[in-house]
Structure formats: structure tokens, C-alpha cells
Design an enzyme around this catalytic site. Structure first.
Site, PDB file in Angstrom:
ATOM      1  N   ASP A  13      -5.859   8.153   4.047  1.00 36.98           N
ATOM      2  CA  ASP A  13      -6.134   8.656   2.403  1.00 36.98           C
ATOM      3  C   ASP A  13      -7.028   9.517   2.522  1.00 36.98           C
ATOM      4  O   ASP A  13      -7.227  10.688   1.511  1.00 36.98           O
ATOM      5  CB  ASP A  13      -6.047   7.652   1.661  1.00 36.98           C
ATOM      6  CG  ASP A  13      -4.275   6.611   1.892  1.00 36.98           C
ATOM      7  OD1 ASP A  13      -3.567   7.284   1.761  1.00 36.98           O
ATOM      8  OD2 ASP A  13      -3.893   5.362   1.986  1.00 36.98           O
TER       9      ASP A  13
ATOM     10  N   HIS B 131       0.623  -1.422   0.281  1.00 35.39           N
ATOM     11  CA  HIS B 131      -0.025   0.480  -0.522  1.00 35.39           C
ATOM     12  C   HIS B 131       0.639   1.311  -0.150  1.00 35.39           C
ATOM     13  O   HIS B 131       0.351   2.280  -0.952  1.00 35.39           O
ATOM     14  CB  HIS B 131      -0.901  -0.456   1.097  1.00 35.39           C
ATOM     15  CG  HIS B 131      -2.203   1.300   1.757  1.00 35.39           C
ATOM     16  ND1 HIS B 131      -3.502   1.309   1.309  1.00 35.39           N
ATOM     17  CD2 HIS B 131      -2.044   2.450   1.894  1.00 35.39           C
ATOM     18  CE1 HIS B 131      -3.824   2.426   1.467  1.00 35.39           C
ATOM     19  NE2 HIS B 131      -2.327   3.353   2.446  1.00 35.39           N
ATOM     20  N   GLU B 132       1.351   1.439   1.225  1.00 29.13           N
ATOM     21  CA  GLU B 132       2.015   2.250   1.119  1.00 29.13           C
ATOM     22  C   GLU B 132       3.768   2.687  -0.552  1.00 29.13           C
ATOM     23  O   GLU B 132       4.203   3.675  -0.803  1.00 29.13           O
ATOM     24  CB  GLU B 132       3.220   2.476   2.401  1.00 29.13           C
ATOM     25  CG  GLU B 132       2.913   3.471   3.466  1.00 29.13           C
ATOM     26  CD  GLU B 132       2.605   4.403   3.152  1.00 29.13           C
ATOM     27  OE1 GLU B 132       2.696   5.172   2.707  1.00 29.13           O
ATOM     28  OE2 GLU B 132       1.200   4.630   3.386  1.00 29.13           O
TER      29      GLU B 132
ATOM     30  N   HIS C  87       2.107   4.830  -3.087  1.00 28.16           N
ATOM     31  CA  HIS C  87       2.103   5.824  -3.081  1.00 28.16           C
ATOM     32  C   HIS C  87       3.178   6.467  -3.380  1.00 28.16           C
ATOM     33  O   HIS C  87       3.597   7.753  -3.720  1.00 28.16           O
ATOM     34  CB  HIS C  87       2.131   6.545  -1.170  1.00 28.16           C
ATOM     35  CG  HIS C  87       0.977   6.387  -0.727  1.00 28.16           C
ATOM     36  ND1 HIS C  87      -0.513   7.192  -1.350  1.00 28.16           N
ATOM     37  CD2 HIS C  87       0.372   5.446   0.507  1.00 28.16           C
ATOM     38  CE1 HIS C  87      -1.650   6.473  -0.772  1.00 28.16           C
ATOM     39  NE2 HIS C  87      -1.270   6.045   0.530  1.00 28.16           N
TER      40      HIS C  87
END
Length: 288
Positions: free
Chosen positions: A134, A40-41, A44
Site C-alpha cells: 500500500d 485488511h483486504e 480494499h
């Protein structure tokens, strides 16, 4: 890739929650959650790296993560939108990959269901409109598109605080002894307090970044103010994605004066008392 990996930091809360899982015999689930949060990170991070954002650190949290980037609030809207949603989008292909892996001997139906559950939980929690999740960042981005930068930050902080308050009340009523939940909520409370405490710093950083922004890439707009308004309050009307012309009505003379934003910014950063009304500043000296 190596440069991005070197930016990753693991928050102590992550180890705390993961440690509880290991002690209670849920090592497989711990490994799943770590993998999901990490991917997930990195979503980004890769998006920010693609747009050449300067990344200070990527901090892994039990429910996702926080990417700290050098952003004075002057990046294009589409860039920040892509950076924000690139984290949640990772859960889509992760779930599809899990479904495909059910054909393999090491990945059972129960593994797939557990993996999908963790993905949906992390995705759903991250989309709650509370900063710095988010969802909270998306709300803040939308406000900066609609309102002045300072007003947008104020509105997003209020919404974040109200929803966080509701989450606290619900947690007290339904999950009073859920340790992991209270650890996460404690982090969100601290993060929102710091967001409020740093509001003046973010405003000044926004203005400093605008001094070096490329004005030809911004939408031009006019801001009308009275000369009785303090300089600091005038600058709070600046909007992200806009290059401004300030039309200043001079009450005593009954005339108006037009000043470019960069000229007013120069006055702001050289003026020792930014609360000084425009009428007491030598604006005519910079704009004939």
C-alpha cells in the site's frame, strides 16, 4: 458480498507461512493473522466495489494482500486514494474492538497485546513504499498526480527498487535466517520484476483507456512538442487526470499545429511504426 468473496484467492506463500505457525504451535496467532489480513483486504475490496471497479481477484498474502482490478490508470485520483487507504484503515477499528473485548471473559490482556502487535506489524509493513504494498501504491499515485503517467511509473519503480534493496541488505545483516521474512522478500522481488517487465503493456493500456475516457471530467492542459519527436515519445507525455491539446512546432515551415489528444491517439493506434517522427505523419490531414 458473495461476489466479492468469490474473488478471494489465497497465495501459496500465505499457506506456507501459516503452516509454519501451526507446526510450531502458534495456532492462535495464525488465526489472528488470517483474520487481520482478510479484513485488511476486504477493506480494499469494498471500496473498489463501491466505486464500481471491476475486481479480477483479491489475493491474500502473509503481510496483507493484493487486489487486482481493471484499472488503466484513468480512474479519478480520489477513488484510487480511498481504495488504497481503505485497507490500512481497517486496523484502527480492529485495535479499538480488541480493547473493548478485554471486558469479555474470552479476551485477555495478553490476547489484546498480541492482537495489537500483529495489527501494527501488518500495517507498518504494508506502508513501506515498495510495490505492490500500500505504501508503494500511495507513492505511485502521488507521482501520477505530479508527472506524466510513464514518468510516474518509472520514478515509483526506482524508489521501490532502492528501498527493496535496502531491506535486503538489512535482512542479510540482521535476519539472515528468518525464513518467513525471506519468503516475503522473495515475493516482493518477483513483484517488482514483473512491474518492470510489464511497463510497456501498462503504457499501452493507459492510452487505450484514455480513448474511452470522458474528457469533460478531466483537467485540460497543453503539451508543446517539436515535430521531430517520435509519436510514441509524444504520447508518453500524457498525464493522468488531464485532457491534452498538443501544440506541434513545425521546424521547416516555422509554424505550429494544434492537435487534440483523441486525434493523436487515433493516429498512434493506426500507425504501424509509432517511432515515426511527427513531421512524417499526415497530421495536417486530421487538423486544419
Amino acid at each position: 458480498m458473495q461476489a466479492l468473496l468469490s474473488k478471494i484467492k489465497i497465495n501459496p506463500l500465505f499457506w506456507f507461512v501459516m503452516g509454519i505457525g501451526v507446526v510450531t504451535g502458534y495456532f492462535r496467532e495464525v488465526l489472528m493473522v488470517f483474520t487481520i489480513v482478510f479484513i485488511h483486504e476486504m477493506g480494499h475490496a469494498f471500496a473498489a466495489h463501491f466505486f464500481k471497479w471491476r475486481i479480477h481477484k483479491i489475493e491474500l498474502l502473509p503481510f496483507g494482500g493484493v487486489a487486482e482490478v481493471e484499472d488503466g490508470g484513468c480512474r479519478p485520483f480520489h477513488e484510487e486514494l480511498i481504495v488504497i487507504i481503505s485497507g490500512p484503515l481497517q486496523h484502527i477499528w480492529l485495535i479499538l474492538l480488541s480493547y473493548l473485548c478485554m471486558q469479555l471473559p474470552f479476551w485477555s490482556l495478553s490476547d489484546h497485546q498480541l492482537f495489537v502487535w500483529h495489527n501494527l506489524m501488518i500495517l507498518g509493513f504494508n506502508m513501506i513504499p515498495v510495490l505492490p504494498l500500500d505504501g508503494g501504491r500511495l507513492i505511485q499515485l502521488w507521482f501520477t498526480y505530479r508527472f506524466s503517467y510513464v514518468l510516474a511509473l518509472t520514478y515509483s519503480r526506482w524508489i521501490s527498487s532502492v528501498i527493496l534493496g535496502v531491506l535486503l541488505l538489512l535482512s542479510v545483516k540482521f535476519f539472515p535466517f528468518h525464513l518467513n521474512l525471506w519468503v516475503v522478500l522473495s515475493f516482493l522481488i518477483i513483484a517488482n520484476y514483473l512491474e518492470w517487465k510489464q511497463r510497456h503493456y501498462r503504457f499501452i493500456r493507459f492510452l487505450m483507456t484514455r480513448r474511452h475516457a470522458q474528457s469533460h471530467q478531466l483537467e485540460h492542459s497543453i503539451i508543446v512538442v517539436r515535430d521531430s519527436m517520435p509519436l510514441r515519445e509524444v504520447m508518453k507525455k500524457c498525464r493522468r487526470g488531464h485532457q491534452h491539446l498538443f501544440t506541434i512546432f513545425q521546424l521547416e515551415e516555422g509554424t505550429s499545429l494544434t492537435v487534440k489528444e483523441e486525434e493523436l491517439l487515433d493516429v498512434f493506434f493506426t500507425e504501424k511504426h509509432p517511432q515515426t517522427p511527427l513531421s512524417l505523419l499526415n497530421l495536417a490531414g486530421i487538423r486544419k
